[in-house]
Design a protein around this motif. Structure first.
Motif, short mmCIF file in Angstrom:
data_model
loop_
_atom_site.label_atom_id
_atom_site.label_comp_id
_atom_site.label_asym_id
_atom_site.label_seq_id
_atom_site.Cartn_x
_atom_site.Cartn_y
_atom_site.Cartn_z
N ALA A 178 0.84 -1.20 0.00
CA ALA A 178 0.00 0.00 0.00
C ALA A 178 0.87 1.25 0.00
O ALA A 178 0.67 2.18 -0.79
CB ALA A 178 -0.93 -0.01 1.21
N GLY A 179 1.87 1.26 0.88
CA GLY A 179 2.77 2.41 0.96
C GLY A 179 3.46 2.65 -0.37
O GLY A 179 3.57 3.78 -0.84
N ILE A 204 2.34 6.74 -6.89
CA ILE A 204 1.40 7.70 -7.49
C ILE A 204 1.76 9.12 -7.08
O ILE A 204 1.78 10.04 -7.90
CB ILE A 204 -0.06 7.36 -7.09
N GLY A 205 2.07 9.30 -5.79
CA GLY A 205 2.48 10.64 -5.32
C GLY A 205 3.68 11.13 -6.11
O GLY A 205 3.71 12.27 -6.56
N PHE A 212 -0.41 23.39 -6.11
CA PHE A 212 -1.24 22.51 -5.26
C PHE A 212 -0.94 21.02 -5.49
O PHE A 212 -0.70 20.30 -4.53
CB PHE A 212 -2.72 22.85 -5.51
N PRO A 213 -0.90 20.57 -6.77
CA PRO A 213 -0.58 19.15 -6.97
C PRO A 213 0.80 18.77 -6.44
O PRO A 213 0.98 17.68 -5.92
CB PRO A 213 -0.61 18.99 -8.50
N LEU A 214 1.75 19.70 -6.55
CA LEU A 214 3.10 19.42 -6.04
C LEU A 214 3.04 19.17 -4.54
O LEU A 214 3.59 18.21 -4.01
CB LEU A 214 4.01 20.60 -6.35
N MET A 215 2.33 20.06 -3.85
CA MET A 215 2.19 19.94 -2.38
C MET A 215 1.52 18.63 -2.01
O MET A 215 2.04 17.87 -1.20
CB MET A 215 1.32 21.10 -1.90
N VAL A 216 0.35 18.38 -2.62
CA VAL A 216 -0.42 17.20 -2.25
C VAL A 216 0.32 15.92 -2.67
O VAL A 216 0.34 14.93 -1.92
CB VAL A 216 -1.84 17.23 -2.87
N GLY A 217 0.95 15.95 -3.84
CA GLY A 217 1.72 14.79 -4.28
C GLY A 217 2.82 14.46 -3.30
O GLY A 217 3.03 13.29 -2.95
N ALA A 218 3.49 15.50 -2.80
CA ALA A 218 4.55 15.28 -1.82
C ALA A 218 3.96 14.69 -0.54
O ALA A 218 4.53 13.77 0.06
CB ALA A 218 5.27 16.59 -1.53
N LEU A 277 -5.40 14.38 -4.78
CA LEU A 277 -4.44 14.43 -5.87
C LEU A 277 -5.10 14.04 -7.20
O LEU A 277 -4.91 14.70 -8.22
CB LEU A 277 -3.29 13.46 -5.55
N LEU A 278 -5.89 12.97 -7.16
CA LEU A 278 -6.56 12.54 -8.39
C LEU A 278 -7.56 13.58 -8.85
O LEU A 278 -7.86 13.70 -10.04
CB LEU A 278 -7.26 11.19 -8.17
#
Lengths: 153, 501
Positions: free
Chosen positions: A12-13, A19-20, A43-49, B178-179
């Motif tokens: 899972a991790g 994906i991140g 925003f995607p950069l932040m959330v992806g990280a 993210l998605l």
């Protein structure tokens, strides 16, 4: 709940990190802007990280004190057939039309069960095709041609 | 009094022939999917959403709402008769309900569940009608910073309620957000993560995500181990509870209603929490504690009332703030948007007929449900004999047709397969799908309000701490995160959920 090394946790991790990470790399290609006027990449950069970091945390936790999750064997036949059925529908609905596409999708899906016999599968998928046609095309008047241009008798 | 006028307006809308008809269709379908194990209200609503696009908005919402609270009713039938909860919140009903059925008292158990659900549903709808307008008025004062804090708060609270690892739930929310960023950027129009495909400019369709994660993934889970269904207790005799039973269920129904109405407002499965809490409360205060687990009627009446009350009040955040508290509500946000209505505090003043019509329809729906569930119980029992081998192909076929019909976009169909597999793998790894869907729906709202707040404050990030509403909500968010993370408090949470095993 027992606590020990857990493969599902690591898996899972790993998915979260993957994906991140992909989104972080993708987001680097967009304008980040400033906090005052954020660009599309901020925003995607932040959330992806965040996703990737949480994924790492899950991996670490999984190696040290993971959850033991009761698990049963993957039904490979069902996985393959259902994915195939869904993709078939998307790919052919435009060319084959409603009836043939639905019939094949229904048949493929019905066969996903290990306990079904071919004759039963055929009967079930025929019934479902008729039902779907009546409900969606006759009843709800979806604008999908019954027989598509790509369908030749 | 305004409330009276509003209710008159509501009933005049809800009693229109087509609205009563689709309310009936909704609760009928809801009961059916609640009864049938292996298909839940989220997948059903996702599947039927496209169909409702041709309806009037109020009719569409009445039907979708009916499916949601109808499923809470139906779930108890399966739980009592074959010890398989049709819906997650009915898991606790199975404990004593099935035990009663084995002692030949299935009738009173079903009746207690139905009566409790009816009373709870009716009372909770009053709570909804009374609480919604003032809350919407407060919400109108919210600025972008406050909205950002509110959405964040909602998302974090939903983890505190979810079962399983809090870390994974948090990651699922973030992944959902993210998605949600796929598609054109709202401010600049830049296409993001679209892989060069025009079809992805509008973003990933949330119906595909819901159908994949809740429909396909669940089917794959069920196909792991194909067993025969446990046999159904075939005869249900003497539905009416004895006088002793009636005396014993009054208290639990009242307490369950109160608990459910309060907890239903919380995001992320408040109805599940409500039924577990109600069971725990009834067990604690009962003089016959030893009977619990061996067929105590209180253990059926309380939790069933609680989950039904919660099902009604979970519409409060949706109708006043535009925030979905449950994946089904998230789908209803989509229904609002498709009909050109932006969910939020304005809806109640801009579309009074819609909001009050929906609320009034819940009373009608609750009456219909009692009629459907008690006299017609035999039909539902017979429906349990439909083999899964017929059921799951139907779900898959109807789901792909429904999703495709949304926009004749084959990418929406491919997305179902993708999210089906992703959901299946993640669920197998112990991650729950609901937080992902909530994150996916709320993510764009989070980004929009974050960016707007910072533009208004000229880039000053302290705006989130200087505005009192936003600061309070963020403080509550931190507290919720602490509750989810701290082992000592977590342990208590596990105790509440452990009752299920």
């Amino acid at each position: 709940m027992q606590r020990r090394r857990s493969l599902p946790d690591v898996l899972a991790g790993g998915i979260f990190v993957l994906i991140g990470g992909v989104f972080v790399v993708g987001a680097l290609g967009y304008d980040r802007g400033t906090p005052l006027r954020m660009g599309p990449g901020y925003f995607p950069l932040m959330v992806g990280a965040i996703v990737a970091v949480l994924g790492l945390a899950i991996i670490v936790k999984g190696l040290v004190a993971g959850e033991v999750i009761p698990s049963e064997a993957v039904p490979w036949r069902a996985v393959v057939l259902i994915v195939l059925a869904v993709v078939f529908f998307g790919f052919f609905i435009g060319s084959l039309g409603f009836v043939p596409t639905s019939a094949v999708t229904a048949l493929l899906t019905t066969l996903a069960s290990r306990r079904v016999r071919l004759l039963t599968a055929l009967a079930v998928s025929a019934g479902l095709t008729v039902a779907a046609t009546l409900i969606f095309v006759v009843g709800l008047q979806l604008r999908i041609p019954l027989w598509g241009p790509g369908f030749v008798f | 009094m305004d409330l009276f006028d509003n209710l008159v307006l509501g009933f005049s809308t809800a009693l229109l022939v087509q609205n009563v008809l689709y309310c009936f269709v909704g609760v009928l379908l809801g009961t059916a999917v609640g009864v049938l194990p292996g298909i839940g209200p989220t997948a059903t609503v996702a599947m039927l959403l496209p169909i409702t696009f041709n309806f009037e908005p109020v009719t569409a919402l009445i039907m979708l709402a009916g499916i949601y609270y109808g499923a809470q009713y139906g779930g108890s039938t399966t739980a009592i008769l074959i010890n398989l909860p049709g819906e997650s919140s009915a898991a606790v009903t199975a404990l004593d309900g099935h035990e009663m059925a084995r002692q030949g008292r299935a009738g009173p158990a079903l009746a207690a569940a139905a009566i409790g659900s009816f009373i709870a549903g009716t009372v909770a709808t009053v709570v909804l009608a009374v609480a919604a307008p003032p809350l919407a008025a407060v919400a109108l004062k919210f600025g972008p910073a406050d909205y950002f804090a509110l959405v964040l708060f909602g998302l974090i609270v939903s983890i505190a309620l979810a079962r399983g690892s809090a870390l994974k739930a948090l990651a699922m929310i973030a992944l959902g957000i993210l998605l949600g960023t796929v598609g054109q950027d709202i401010y600049t129009g830049t296409p993001r993560f679209v892989l060069g495909q025009r079809e992805l400019y509008g973003g990933i369709d949330f119906v595909s995500v819901a159908v994949g994660m809740f429909g396909i993934a669940e089917i794959l889970r069920n196909l792991e181990n194909e067993r025969d269904r446990p046999s159904v207790l075939d005869r249900v005799t003497s539905l009416w509870p004895t006088r002793e039973d009636r005396r014993r269920i009054v208290g639990p129904i009242a307490r369950g209603t109160g608990l459910g109405a309060a907890l239903g407002v919380l995001p992320g499965g408040g109805h599940v929490l409500a039924s577990f809490t109600s069971y725990a409360v009834e067990k604690r205060i009962s003089k016959r504690r030893s009977e619990f687990g061996h067929g105590a009627i209180e253990g059926v009446a309380g939790p069933e009332s609680a989950n039904n009350a919660a099902a009604q009040t979970s519409f409060i955040p949706l109708l006043t703030l535009g925030l979905p508290a449950h994946p089904v509500m998230a789908l209803m946000v989509g229904a609002f948007i498709v009909h050109g209505i932006t969910p939020g505090p304005n809806v109640i003043t801009d579309e009074p007929a819609l909001v009050w019509g929906l609320i009034a329809s819940m009373w009608i729906g609750n009456v219909l449900l009692v009629l459907l569930n008690l006299p017609l119980i035999g039909i539902w029992v017979r429906m349990l004999r439909i083999p899964y081998q017929v059921l799951f192909p139907m779900i898959v076929l109807f789901a792909v047709i429904g999703t495709y019909s949304l926009g004749s976009n084959e990418y929406d169909v491919y997305a179902i397969a993708f999210f089906g597999i992703l959901g299946y793998v993640l669920i197998k790894c112990g991650c729950e799908p609901a937080p992902l869907l909530l994150g996916f729906v709320l993510g764009p709202l989070l980004e929009e309000n974050l960016r707007r707040a910072l533009i208004i404050s000229r880039g000053d990030a302290t705006v989130f701490l200087t505005r009192p509403i936003s600061a309070t909500l963020l403080a509550l968010t931190v507290a919720a995160l602490a509750i989810a993370a701290f082992p000592a408090i977590r342990k208590r949470r596990e105790v509440v959920f452990a009752e299920e095993d």
